[in-house]
Design an enzyme around this catalytic site. Structure first.
Site, PDB file in Angstrom:
ATOM      1  N   LYS A   1       0.856  -1.325   0.221  1.00  0.00           N
ATOM      2  CA  LYS A   1      -0.054  -0.114   0.310  1.00  0.00           C
ATOM      3  C   LYS A   1       0.730   1.117  -0.207  1.00  0.00           C
ATOM      4  CE  LYS A   1      -3.726   0.302   2.713  1.00  0.00           C
ATOM      5  NZ  LYS A   1      -5.163  -0.136   2.265  1.00  0.00           N
TER       6      LYS A   1
ATOM      7  N   ARG B   1      -3.241   2.611   8.982  1.00  0.00           N
ATOM      8  CA  ARG B   1      -3.767   1.670   7.876  1.00  0.00           C
ATOM      9  C   ARG B   1      -2.575   0.908   7.751  1.00  0.00           C
ATOM     10  NH1 ARG B   1      -8.688   1.968   4.117  1.00  0.00           N
ATOM     11  NH2 ARG B   1      -8.663   4.663   4.187  1.00  0.00           N
TER      12      ARG B   1
ATOM     13  N   GLY C   1      -7.939  -7.017   4.670  1.00  0.00           N
ATOM     14  CA  GLY C   1      -8.917  -7.967   5.697  1.00  0.00           C
ATOM     15  C   GLY C   1      -8.466  -8.361   6.983  1.00  0.00           C
TER      16      GLY C   1
ATOM     17  N   MET D   1      -5.310  -7.846   8.972  1.00  0.00           N
ATOM     18  CA  MET D   1      -5.080  -6.855   9.680  1.00  0.00           C
ATOM     19  C   MET D   1      -5.764  -5.749  10.316  1.00  0.00           C
ATOM     20  SD  MET D   1      -0.887  -6.639   9.250  1.00  0.00           S
ATOM     21  CE  MET D   1      -0.863  -7.145   7.302  1.00  0.00           C
TER      22      MET D   1
ATOM     23  N   ARG E   1      -3.609  -1.806  -6.260  1.00  0.00           N
ATOM     24  CA  ARG E   1      -2.384  -2.697  -6.817  1.00  0.00           C
ATOM     25  C   ARG E   1      -2.826  -3.519  -7.518  1.00  0.00           C
ATOM     26  NH1 ARG E   1      -5.296  -5.050  -1.160  1.00  0.00           N
ATOM     27  NH2 ARG E   1      -6.870  -5.201  -1.913  1.00  0.00           N
TER      28      ARG E   1
ATOM     29  N   HIS F   1     -15.584  -9.759   1.615  1.00  0.00           N
ATOM     30  CA  HIS F   1     -14.835 -10.587   1.930  1.00  0.00           C
ATOM     31  C   HIS F   1     -14.475 -11.284   1.533  1.00  0.00           C
ATOM     32  CE1 HIS F   1     -13.183 -13.042   5.399  1.00  0.00           C
ATOM     33  NE2 HIS F   1     -11.862 -12.658   4.718  1.00  0.00           N
TER      34      HIS F   1
ATOM     35  N   SER G   1      13.345 -43.108 -14.031  1.00  0.00           N
ATOM     36  CA  SER G   1      13.334 -41.597 -13.547  1.00  0.00           C
ATOM     37  C   SER G   1      12.719 -41.401 -11.800  1.00  0.00           C
ATOM     38  CB  SER G   1      11.776 -42.583 -13.874  1.00  0.00           C
ATOM     39  OG  SER G   1      10.437 -41.822 -13.782  1.00  0.00           O
TER      40      SER G   1
ATOM     41  N   CYS H   1       8.873 -38.938 -11.448  1.00  0.00           N
ATOM     42  CA  CYS H   1       7.633 -39.729 -11.839  1.00  0.00           C
ATOM     43  C   CYS H   1       6.845 -39.187 -10.180  1.00  0.00           C
ATOM     44  CB  CYS H   1       7.027 -40.542 -12.341  1.00  0.00           C
ATOM     45  SG  CYS H   1       7.517 -42.171 -11.723  1.00  0.00           S
TER      46      CYS H   1
ATOM     47  N   TYR I   1      12.225 -34.886 -18.326  1.00  0.00           N
ATOM     48  CA  TYR I   1      10.925 -34.921 -18.359  1.00  0.00           C
ATOM     49  C   TYR I   1      10.610 -34.348 -17.250  1.00  0.00           C
ATOM     50  CZ  TYR I   1      10.252 -39.507 -18.334  1.00  0.00           C
ATOM     51  OH  TYR I   1      10.729 -40.938 -17.376  1.00  0.00           O
TER      52      TYR I   1
HETATM   53  C1  PEP Z   1       7.265 -42.735  -5.916  1.00  0.00           C
HETATM   54  O1  PEP Z   1       7.769 -43.378  -5.150  1.00  0.00           O
HETATM   55  O2  PEP Z   1       7.120 -41.208  -6.023  1.00  0.00           O
HETATM   56  C2  PEP Z   1       6.646 -43.576  -7.388  1.00  0.00           C
HETATM   57  C3  PEP Z   1       6.232 -42.656  -8.047  1.00  0.00           C
HETATM   58  O3  PEP Z   1       5.614 -44.624  -7.143  1.00  0.00           O
HETATM   59  P1  PEP Z   1       4.652 -44.753  -6.701  1.00  0.00           P
HETATM   60  O4  PEP Z   1       3.849 -43.726  -5.681  1.00  0.00           O
HETATM   61  O5  PEP Z   1       4.064 -45.720  -6.908  1.00  0.00           O
HETATM   62  O6  PEP Z   1       5.192 -46.328  -4.878  1.00  0.00           O
END
Ligand code: PEP
Ligand code: MG
Length: 894
Positions: free
Chosen positions: A28, A98, A107, A109, A354, A470, A779, A846, A866
């Protein structure tokens, strides 16, 4: 820290600060300075810096010694610019005090308005304004606010006194009260304070000022501010600044007003001034949603069918000035602005600007529009949309075919739809959530105390309040559907009921709210997944141009695989084959396989599973049309698959031609104390290689079939889970390679494939160099890697992890955002070591972290190829990957 500069002044076309000083002046304060520098009409004032807040808490709630002197000089400057004197009995300067932190905390504070009024100055204000009613009304507002915020006297006492007074005099509205009425009430209010504190209401303006400044700094540590910071990852160390500004009054009659406006529509992103205002009112009246505000533009008024005049019609000159200013502000900040203004006797004053909070839909549209208008570049547009906010666009809406039994309507305060049981208070909402129930929080109006309930609820319904109340602002920020101002509803908290005409609903009854249309519907209505707008495609296109990381999806069913492709996944990064066996018709042979006591039994069960697996993979490969597909060999935590009920035991026993007792015994043998650390992952393939062989055969045969059918070559990536070193991997890989050879020779077709592994155990990370000699890809299974590195069970963490994040021992839940210092170090080390022996090794992630924007930033920084995440997070990951790449480019340039 004595001798610092604690105070920065602004006003009259200049300022000591500017917009870039948010860390020091708060959002502000920095923007008030910037607006002053732009020559916009800002009431003069000064900002006490966030450093003073830090000093205040570090020094037993004491201010720096030289602060008072700097405040005195700044007050004198305000006096010079306004022609008034703070504390002067004849010509008093009144101020507002303020809060204003670095990040907006709407809202959370405290604020005090009309400060400087006392028994003497009120008369001077009455005389100068020629409006005694206004002066006494302002004084009673000041006493109420100050007592509540600074003196900790419950404002309910004042409300009671007011209601009691009105009742006795037969008056209905506050506007029915005269100057004399307010005068009497001021006397009563002062008595309330005296009774509560045993002391008079402070009359000395300097004492009032320092009380208010201290209270605002103290409000940084109130419960709701702490909760808000926790939910929004705002560190306590930032502190708040305090803004002291000369008062302008929106409550000086019919030529005065106060309002909030956005330069573009914060719900839809439409490029049109949008907002609400109230004639003859002070700022808190708009924010609190006590009176229903009027529209700013004529178009909006007509659209809403309101019979109250718009600002455009009622105050054309001030409206023109607001339009002039919003044009300047949007060009200057190059973003949609959320502005607060007050009109005092026809003159417009800016009190705040803002970057406006917005829905994901609006964020997308505004980013794309601003880029297409040439105000920002495409890459900047990519950076403007918070990846996590896209989640809002993926929320369900009400199925258009569903029957809508509309109970009543309110304002469409935050888009999306939600259904749940009615609860009438936030604690109930939180309690219900803990037991897995879905609720709609129904309140007359919400206050910052309701933040936990709003967080727990699926949606919010209020009977009072406008689009900037709010409830509306907070719900939009949270991405929750909200209907506000549904004025036909009567809520009875004591009875736990809400009534509309003849219909009464109780706590526990189901309703559905449609925050896009502002409707409240009876019962639980069917939902539908939303369509994504053209803006989404455009922004995603820009994101895809800049990102380096590929984005794949974790998917095993055809439905998930199709969703993944629709969301732009560039392959499957993890197909958890054990998930393919939860179906009713498959769980039985799967259980037979697990529980088989000899090779023959196991092979019989596997023979039943093979055609199913092959067909699964054919479908997946065909949907993915030649994109890479990583298939993981079985990794079944056994407890998830063992039969539990007597019926299940009997069914499996029948299929295996053994007695239930024999089966029970076998199941007991397989019982594990730590299934997550038990007989799972590649351990299964080590003990029973025929399982891996069946799967490998299914994969390769499917690849051959699918390539023939689609004409697109399939390059399957076969992934071995949970290895701790190269020996296990080699053993399993040998079986996979042998099976590939067999299928190639049987089918007389060429087949390219890769065999790689998951890195899920610390030992695997440490031995990555060796493993990579055999494995063609890694992975990172960061779910298990987090579990095994921190020694925290994935399944049991819930009971204590909350205390760890609450106490700051862990900054984030490590199963959501990667623990860079520990797990991240292991990932980094495995990347380095893996590349030593195989420089071009393919690297992905993953675990759940693959869809978490902060973790994706980390994956970019260590150069993974990836990320792979659940299909609905694919767009989030694409955007986060683009932002991570832009961050990396910036870091390189710097
Ligand atoms: C992991 O362990 O991150 C994974 C992707 O395998 P899961 O979650 O199936 O154990
Ligand atoms: Mg795992």
């Amino acid at each position: 820290m004595a001798g610092g500069k604690w105070v920065y002044t602004f006003g009259d076309g200049k300022a000591e600060g500017e917009a870039g000083m948010k860390n020091l002046l708060g959002g502000k304060g920095a923007n008030l300075a910037e607006m002053s520098n732009l020559g916009l009409p800002v009431p003069p004032g000064f900002t006490i810096t966030t450093e003073v807040c830090t000093h205040y808490y570090d020094n037993g709630k004491n201010f720096p010694a030289d602060l008072a002197g700097q405040v005195k000089v700044a007050l004198a400057e305000m006096g010079r610019l306004t022609g008034k004197i703070f504390g002067d009995p004849a010509n008093p300067l009144l101020v507002s005090v303020r809060s204003g932190a670095r990040a907006s905390m709407p809202g959370m504070m405290d604020t005090v308005l009309n400060l400087g009024l006392n028994d003497v100055t009120v008369e001077a204000v009455a005389k100068a304004s020629g409006d005694a009613r206004f002066a006494w009304d302002s004084y009673r507002r000041f006493i109420t606010m100050y007592s509540n915020v600074v003196l900790d006297v419950d404002h309910g006492h004042f409300e009671e006194a007011l209601e009691d007074y009105k009742e006795r005099k037969g008056l209905h509205l506050d506007t029915d009260l005269s100057a004399d009425d307010w005068k009497v009430l001021v006397g009563r209010y002062k008595d309330i304070v005296k009774k509560a504190l045993g002391a008079e209401f402070p009359q000395e303006p300097q004492e009032q000022l320092w009380g208010a400044v201290g209270a605002v700094f103290s409000s940084w540590m109130n419960a709701r501010a702490i909760k808000y910071r926790e939910l929004n990852n705002i560190p306590a160390s930032w502190g708040t600044a305090v803004n002291v500004q000369s008062m302008v009054f929106g409550n000086m009659g019919e030529t005065s007003a106060t309002g909030v406006a956005f330069t573009r529509n914060p719900s839809t992103g439409e490029n049109a001034l949008y907002g609400e205002f109230l004639i003859n009112a002070q700022g808190e009246d708009v924010v609190a949603g006590i009176r229903t505000p009027q529209d700013i533009t004529e178009v909006a008024r007509q659209a809403a069918g309101s019979d109250k005049p718009s600002m455009e019609k009622a105050m054309p000159a001030a409206y023109a000035e607001l339009c002039r200013i919003y044009g300047i502000l949007e060009k200057h900040y190059r973003d949609m602005q959320d502005m607060e203004f007050t009109i005092q006797e026809g003159k417009l004053w800016m009190l705040q600007t803002r970057s406006g909070k917005r829905t994901a839909k609006a964020a997308l549209r505004i980013a794309v529009d601003l880029a297409q208008e040439g105000l920002i570049g495409e890459e900047e547009a990519v950076g403007r949309v918070e990846p996590g906010a896209l989640e809002q666009l993926l929320h369900p809406a009400i199925d258009p075919k569903a029957e809508r039994r509309v109970l009543t309507t309110g304002l469409p305060a935050s888009p999306g739809a939600a259904a749940g049981e009615i609860v009438f208070n936030s604690d109930d909402a939180e309690a219900a959530r803990k037991t897995g129930r879905k609720v709609i929080l129904v309140r007359v109006e919400t206050s910052p105390e309701d933040i936990h309930g709003m967080h727990a609820a699926e949606g919010i319904l209020t009977t009072r309040g406008g689009m900037t109340s709010h409830a509306a602002v907070v719900a939009r920020g949270m991405g929750k559907p909200c209907v506000s101002g549904a004025g036909q509803i009567r809520v009875d908290y004591a009875k736990g009921t809400m009534t509309v005409g003849p219909t009464t609903l109780r706590a526990g009854d189901f309703i559905t709210i449609d925050g896009t249309l502002g409707q409240v519907l009876l019962g639980e209505v069917k939902m539908q997944q939303p369509e994504l707008s053209g803006d989404f495609g455009i922004l995603m296109g820009w994101a895809d141009k800049v990102r380096r990381l590929k984005v794949r999806a974790n998917a095993e069913t055809p439905r998930d695989a199709r969703a993944a492709r629709d969301f732009g996944a560039e392959g499957i990064g993890l197909c958890r084959t054990e998930h393919m066996f939860f179906d009713e018709d498959r769980i039985l042979p799967m259980r037979e396989m697990i529980l088989a006591s000899d090779d023959k039994g196991r092979r019989d069960a596997l023979a039943k599973l093979l055609p199913m697996q092959r067909q699964d993979f054919v479908e997946l490969f065909t949907i993915m049309q030649g994109l890479p597909v990583t298939i993981r060999l079985l990794d079944p935590p056994l407890h998830e698959f063992l039969p539990h009920t007597e019926e299940e035991v009997a069914e499996v026993a029948r299929a295996m031609a053994v007695t239930p007792d024999v089966l029970r015994r076998r199941a007991a043998e397989l019982h594990e104390f730590n299934p997550m650390l038990g007989f799972r992952g590649c351990r299964l393939a080590v003990a029973y290689p025929e399982i891996a062989e069946m799967q490998a055969r299914a994969i390769f045969e499917a690849a051959v079939i699918s390539a023939r059918e689609t004409g697109k070559p399939v390059i399957p990536e076969v992934m071995v889970p949970l290895v701790m070193g190269v020996a296990e991997f080699d053993l399993v890989k040998a079986r996979i390679d042998a099976m590939a050879k067999a299928v190639i020779s049987e089918s007389k077709t060429e087949l390219t494939y890769q065999v790689g592994t998951m890195i899920e155990l610390p030992r695997a990370a440490l031995r990555a160099e060796e493993i990579a000699r055999s494995a063609e890809f890694f992975s990172f299974g960061t779910n298990d890697l987090t579990q095994t590195t921190l020694g925290i069970s994935r399944d049991d963490a819930g009971s204590f992890l909350g205390s760890y994040t609450a106490k700051g021992i862990l900054e984030f839940d490590p199963f959501v955002t990667i623990d860079q210092e520990g797990v991240g170090e292991l990932v980094k080390l495995a990347v380095e070591r893996g590349r030593r022996s195989r420089p071009r090794i393919k690297l992905g992630i993953c675990g759940e972290h693959g869809g978490d924007p902060a973790s994706i930033g980390f994956c970019e920084s260590i150069g993974l190829d990836y990320v792979s995440c659940s299909p609905f997070r694919v767009p989030i990951a694409r955007l986060a990957a683009a932002q991570a790449a832009l961050g990396a480019i910036k870091a390189k340039d710097a």
